[in-house]
Design an enzyme around this catalytic site. Structure first.
Site, mmCIF file in Angstrom:
data_model
loop_
_atom_site.group_PDB
_atom_site.id
_atom_site.type_symbol
_atom_site.label_atom_id
_atom_site.label_comp_id
_atom_site.label_asym_id
_atom_site.label_seq_id
_atom_site.Cartn_x
_atom_site.Cartn_y
_atom_site.Cartn_z
ATOM 1 N N CYS A 66 0.835 -1.209 0.000
ATOM 2 C CA CYS A 66 0.000 0.000 0.000
ATOM 3 C C CYS A 66 0.871 1.261 0.000
ATOM 4 O O CYS A 66 1.689 1.468 0.904
ATOM 5 C CB CYS A 66 -0.911 -0.031 1.240
ATOM 6 S SG CYS A 66 -1.569 1.557 1.741
ATOM 7 N N CYS A 208 -17.062 19.386 1.275
ATOM 8 C CA CYS A 208 -17.299 20.620 2.041
ATOM 9 C C CYS A 208 -18.497 20.445 2.979
ATOM 10 O O CYS A 208 -18.486 20.928 4.113
ATOM 11 C CB CYS A 208 -17.555 21.795 1.097
ATOM 12 S SG CYS A 208 -16.213 22.091 -0.080
#
Length: 456
Positions: A66, A208
């Protein structure tokens, strides 16, 4: 030499070569070596060390291939070194010990969890993937365990959380976030003395929308901390200021240092997007980028009533430091006392405390009512909402004042009922930072007066 002997030797050499390659591959895949401060956890030792152990742990579940795990590894080791002897830091290779992560629903790498008071319900870490972020989070959780044990309450670490905020949904007041536009940005941000952390957002942006409750909650937590403000800019409606700071994606968060004379420079924010990470980041930046800490002088009754005696301010404490009268002291000594208070203020940041200093001896009836008969400097803490007060009995130094304030939080300090008939304080003249003026000698004038009398 017999052919069978030669073949046997060749076979042995092949076996050795393959074994070396296997060991080399394992070594190459391992993110943490045996000498690493990060403890390698496996199916064989996880239960014994982590689940059954008494120490708190922060554990990374990773895969050697990873990319994000490889990027995290040096920061994770740095955090492990810093936390050595305080909090255990471990890692589980999920490609070899998948069963360890099974009970915890590991679905991506790296996944970080804090195993605190209730090891069956570890807490997710979603903050910044830096040594600073990890150590701050770990120490917050350790402190939560300590405070819970002191208060004999269930630790906040016992519940799992995906936000890094004690499992509770972030709650805050949107009004605590300052709305900034092209029209007011420069005047608001650059003409004040505060450090600003500002979010540039788009109303349609999903990230957001996820950030909004965390941002609001952070602003609410920070509103009582002097020197820091949180703001937001709708970049779709205010393109001038957004383009000035190179905003290309949403949300973009930037730090604007206090007294920033340049309207161009800003610092990119790369920490976590949960309330605690935002708040901790601001605390960490205040000493470097915030305004200079000042302890205000309490000058009048109106300020005392609004800042210290307002019962609507729940769980807040007003800390009054009574310093020796300037006639009994000097500027150097007084500045030393104020320097001590500034250090205490920094140590106590984030707590609902308001600090003032008062010139001792100017308000005898007020001081007498609060039991300040033993001299100055002295410290009194007032909780108007609880109608209680406490007088510090320790020495006036950084350690003593911090111990007094922390003792109030955990109930170790003696409390008295705040007098309902507390006398008003006199209006004071702001200290000019100088020694007391020398008293005027009227001896010569008196002689002249006597001479005039004789002439008459």
């Amino acid at each position: 030499i017999k052919p069978t002997t030669i073949n046997s030797r060749r076979l042995n050499m092949r076996v050795l070569a393959i074994s070396a390659l296997v060991l080399l591959a394992i070594s190459a895949n391992a993110l943490y070596t045996a000498n690493s401060p990060v403890i390698q956890l496996t199916e064989k030792n996880f239960q014994e060390l982590v689940v059954k152990g008494e120490e708190p742990w922060i554990v990374e579940f990773y895969a050697p291939w990873c990319g994000h795990c490889k990027s995290l590894a040096p920061e994770y080791q740095k955090a492990a070194k810093a936390l050595k002897g305080i909090i255990k830091v471990g890692a589980v290779d999920m490609t070899t010990d998948q069963s360890v992560g099974g009970p915890y629903g590991i679905q991506g790498f790296p996944t970080l969890k804090f195993f605190g008071a209730d090891k069956s319900k570890p807490k997710d870490y979603n903050g910044a993937r830096t040594a600073d972020g990890l150590t701050s989070f770990a120490m917050q959780e350790a402190n939560a365990i300590i405070n819970a044990r002191m208060n004999k309450k269930k630790s906040s670490s016992s519940s799992s959380s995906s936000s890094g905020d004690s499992g509770k949904k972030a709650t805050g007041n949107a009004d605590d976030v300052v709305v900034l536009t092209d029209a007011n940005f420069d005047d608001t941000v650059f003409n004040g003395k505060d450090m600003w952390l500002i979010e540039f957002y788009a109303p349609w942006c999903g990230h957001c929308k996820q950030l909004q409750p965390e941002w609001d909650a952070a602003a609410t937590k920070l509103k009582s901390t002097a020197g820091i403000k949180l703001g937001k800019v709708d970049a779709t409606e205010n393109s001038n200021v957004a383009s000035r700071y190179g905003v290309k994606g949403y949300p973009t968060i930037k730090l604007f240092p206090a007294s920033n004379n340049s309207k161009v420079s800003a610092i990119d924010y790369n920490a976590g997007r949960d309330t605690e990470s935002i708040v901790q980041y601001c605390f960490n930046q205040l000493d470097k980028h915030g305004p200079a800490v000042e302890i205000d002088q309490l000058l009048d009754q109106a300020t005392l009533e609004s800042k210290c005696l307002d019962k609507s301010k729940k769980n807040s404490l007003c800390v009054l430091a009574f310093l020796p009268h300037i006639f009994d002291s000097n500027a150097k000594e007084r500045n030393g006392y104020l320097a001590t208070l500034k250090k205490v203020y920094k140590k106590q940041r984030g707590k609902p405390l308001t600090f003032f200093w008062v010139q001792g001896g100017d308000n005898f009836k007020f001081e007498d009512k609060l039991g300040l008969s033993f001299g100055f400097p002295a410290v009194v803490a007032i909780s108007a909402s609880k109608e209680k007060y406490s007088t510090m009995r320790a020495a006036f130094n950084e350690k003593g004042v911090n111990a007094f304030l922390e003792g109030l939080v955990i109930g170790k300090e003696r409390l008295g009922d705040l007098p309902s008939d507390l006398p008003k304080i006199a209006t004071a003249t702001p200290w000019d930072g100088k020694d007391a003026a020398a008293p005027v000698d009227d001896y010569e004038d008196d002689e002249e007066d006597d001479a005039d009398k004789e002439d008459l």
